[in-house]
Design a protein around this motif. Structure first.
Motif, PDB file in Angstrom:
ATOM      1  N   ILE A  38       0.835  -1.201   0.000  1.00 44.16           N
ATOM      2  CA  ILE A  38       0.000   0.000   0.000  1.00 44.16           C
ATOM      3  C   ILE A  38       0.873   1.255   0.000  1.00 44.16           C
ATOM      4  CG2 ILE A  38      -1.645   1.346   1.375  1.00 44.16           C
ATOM      5  CD1 ILE A  38      -2.815  -1.399   2.294  1.00 44.16           C
ATOM      6  N   HIS A  39       1.938   1.241   0.797  1.00 41.18           N
ATOM      7  CA  HIS A  39       2.852   2.389   0.825  1.00 41.18           C
ATOM      8  C   HIS A  39       3.502   2.605  -0.542  1.00 41.18           C
ATOM      9  CE1 HIS A  39       2.217   2.922   5.000  1.00 41.18           C
ATOM     10  NE2 HIS A  39       3.065   2.015   5.454  1.00 41.18           N
ATOM     11  N   VAL A  40       3.863   1.498  -1.211  1.00 37.26           N
ATOM     12  CA  VAL A  40       4.441   1.605  -2.555  1.00 37.26           C
ATOM     13  C   VAL A  40       3.438   2.254  -3.501  1.00 37.26           C
ATOM     14  CG1 VAL A  40       5.248   0.302  -4.569  1.00 37.26           C
ATOM     15  CG2 VAL A  40       6.025  -0.337  -2.276  1.00 37.26           C
ATOM     16  N   MET A  45       7.254   6.729   0.862  1.00 34.86           N
ATOM     17  CA  MET A  45       8.472   5.960   1.037  1.00 34.86           C
ATOM     18  C   MET A  45       9.025   6.008   2.462  1.00 34.86           C
ATOM     19  SD  MET A  45       8.554   4.577  -1.755  1.00 34.86           S
ATOM     20  CE  MET A  45       7.541   4.825  -3.216  1.00 34.86           C
ATOM     21  N   GLU A  46       8.829   7.103   3.150  1.00 34.74           N
ATOM     22  CA  GLU A  46       9.277   7.165   4.542  1.00 34.74           C
ATOM     23  C   GLU A  46       8.479   6.168   5.392  1.00 34.74           C
ATOM     24  OE1 GLU A  46      11.805   8.643   5.673  1.00 34.74           O
ATOM     25  OE2 GLU A  46      12.335  10.059   4.099  1.00 34.74           O
ATOM     26  N   ALA A  47       7.161   6.121   5.168  1.00 33.21           N
ATOM     27  CA  ALA A  47       6.329   5.162   5.899  1.00 33.21           C
ATOM     28  C   ALA A  47       6.706   3.733   5.521  1.00 33.21           C
ATOM     29  CB  ALA A  47       4.854   5.418   5.611  1.00 33.21           C
ATOM     30  N   LEU A  48       7.031   3.515   4.244  1.00 33.29           N
ATOM     31  CA  LEU A  48       7.443   2.186   3.803  1.00 33.29           C
ATOM     32  C   LEU A  48       8.680   1.726   4.554  1.00 33.29           C
ATOM     33  CD1 LEU A  48       7.515   0.766   0.242  1.00 33.29           C
ATOM     34  CD2 LEU A  48       9.568   0.599   1.629  1.00 33.29           C
ATOM     35  N   ALA A  49       9.654   2.618   4.711  1.00 33.43           N
ATOM     36  CA  ALA A  49      10.890   2.257   5.409  1.00 33.43           C
ATOM     37  C   ALA A  49      10.601   1.882   6.860  1.00 33.43           C
ATOM     38  CB  ALA A  49      11.883   3.418   5.337  1.00 33.43           C
ATOM     39  N   ALA A  50       9.761   2.663   7.526  1.00 32.81           N
ATOM     40  CA  ALA A  50       9.440   2.388   8.933  1.00 32.81           C
ATOM     41  C   ALA A  50       8.663   1.073   9.077  1.00 32.81           C
ATOM     42  CB  ALA A  50       8.638   3.547   9.513  1.00 32.81           C
ATOM     43  N   THR A  51       7.672   0.863   8.218  1.00 35.00           N
ATOM     44  CA  THR A  51       6.889  -0.372   8.267  1.00 35.00           C
ATOM     45  C   THR A  51       7.755  -1.576   7.925  1.00 35.00           C
ATOM     46  OG1 THR A  51       4.885   0.834   7.633  1.00 35.00           O
ATOM     47  CG2 THR A  51       4.850  -1.552   7.348  1.00 35.00           C
TER      48      THR A  51
END
Length: 412
Positions: A38-40, A45-51
């Motif tokens: 979903i982040h992609v 991208m910042e949320a993707l890194a954290a998740t």
């Protein structure tokens, strides 16, 4: 599709809530993996890194190596591509490769090899990058299921040839990649390939063909449903803006600058570096040096040594020099020179020597720029292509003109 994504997000939220409440770690891990996708899609991208870090930690906790490999690969790829942090991406990709080899997961292994090639290329380690790419290509020859993916390996090899300033080889390799990817209907990598091919054609002085290729790339991105589509289209336009300016088509470049103005202020790191570098290139070409220096200072600030790209530093050095900020010019030039000593990347060589000449005023640097230009030209076997490279690229003409002028004055 957007309605489906929103419903998917709600479902993932509910699954994660219930899984956490009942201590179902496997379900929680599946929810986190879904959230990564979903982040992609949204380009967050910042949320993707954290998740991704949360998901990796959980996968290791439950000893799910298959999930760990998938997550490490996805996280490494997007930290590399969208946050432009190859040093941070490398350990994730190395771990994904290790597990893929142990589990004999040929698809993940191939994809990770390609991403490791891109990682090392971004770090300026071209020999290592080529080794990874050739291993990926070799892997497609011994695994029938990977044959359709050969174009991805050729794409990496074309990028490496570009960074080595082997322009004709880069063009033919990227054209091969485009043909293979088209046959395999790999639209996502196909778009990247066309984009890099347009940049290569620009550096070869193939102005009309480069512009046509950029237009084809924009059309493909607009007409194809891809993750983070809106940002991808604008990112391509950023590259086009800089290269149109590089080729002297200021009207087309300015139209793109107007279109991109608001977006470039709010996008994430990698396209923002491209955007402000390209805007700076345009303003430099227009002799709006203070505006160029301001845009390029933004590009350098966001870039901050993330990967082996000397362009923001060298353009900023030129803009600062032309706008009268000698200290800033020498600082950026010095940083570019220091990085240049540690990388194998050769495609910035001509610009580096030319910037040294303009800022420091030493004729020997202009001679070095001309010699590097001639070295690169000598690698081009097609005579017409070599002539275009030397005569139809404005920077290359400028170097030759200033050299001949300097030699004429010395002969007086």
């Amino acid at each position: 599709l957007l309605l489906h994504v929103h419903q998917w997000e709600k479902d993932v939220d509910e699954i994660e809530r219930l899984a956490t409440a009942y201590g179902e770690t496997s379900a929680q891990l599946q929810a986190l993996e879904a959230r990564l996708s979903i982040h992609v899609y949204h380009g967050n991208m910042e949320a993707l890194a954290a998740t991704g870090e949360r998901a990796l930690s959980l996968a290791r906790k439950v000893r799910d190596e298959a999930a760990e490999a998938r997550i490490a690969h996805l996280l490494g790829r997007h930290v590399l591509m969208h946050l432009s942090l190859p040093l941070r991406a490398r350990p994730h990709l190395q771990r994904a490769l290790e597990i893929a080899e142990l589990r004999n997961d040929s698809i993940l292994l191939f994809s990770t090899l390609c991403d490791l090639a891109q990682t090392e290329r971004q770090l300026g380690n071209l020999t290592t990058a080529r080794g990874w790419a050739l291993r990926a290509l070799s892997f497609t020859e011994t695994n029938a299921e990977l044959a359709p993916a050969r174009g991805e390996a050729f794409f990496q090899l074309g990028c490496i040839a570009m960074d080595r300033a082997e322009w004709e080889s880069a063009r033919t390799t990227m054209e091969t990649a485009a043909q293979l990817l088209s046959a395999a209907q790999n639209v996502l990598v196909m778009g990247e390939t066309i984009l890099i091919l347009a940049a290569i054609l620009t550096r070869l002085g193939q102005s009309s063909l480069a512009k046509q290729t950029y237009k084809a790339c924009i059309h493909l991105a607009e007409q194809t449903e891809i993750p983070n589509q809106a940002d991808m289209v604008m990112w391509i336009k950023c590259s086009a803006m800089g290269d149109f300016a590089f080729l002297g088509d200021l009207e087309a470049a300015e139209q793109l600058a107007t279109e991109l103005r608001e977006w470039m202020e709010r996008t994430y790191a990698a396209p923002q570096i491209q955007a402000f570098s390209s805007l700076g290139q345009l303003r430099l070409t227009q002799h709006r040096d203070r505006e160029a220096a301001a845009a390029l200072a933004r590009a350098v600030q966001v870039w901050n040594g993330r990967w082996a790209d000397l362009r923001p530093l060298l353009l900023h050095a030129l803009a600062a020099h032309r706008s009268g900020d000698r200290a800033a010019a020498q600082t950026s030039l010095g940083r570019a020179e220091e990085m240049g000593k540690t990388i194998e990347t050769a495609r910035f060589g001509v610009l580096l020597y030319y910037a040294r000449f303009e800022i420091l005023g030493n004729l020997a640097d202009l001679q070095q720029a001309r010699m590097e230009l001639r070295r690169q030209a000598a690698l081009i076997r097609d005579e017409n292509l070599r002539t275009d490279f030397l005569e139809r690229v404005p920077l290359h003409r400028e170097i030759e003109t200033r050299w001949q002028s300097a030699m004429g004055k010395q002969g007086e």
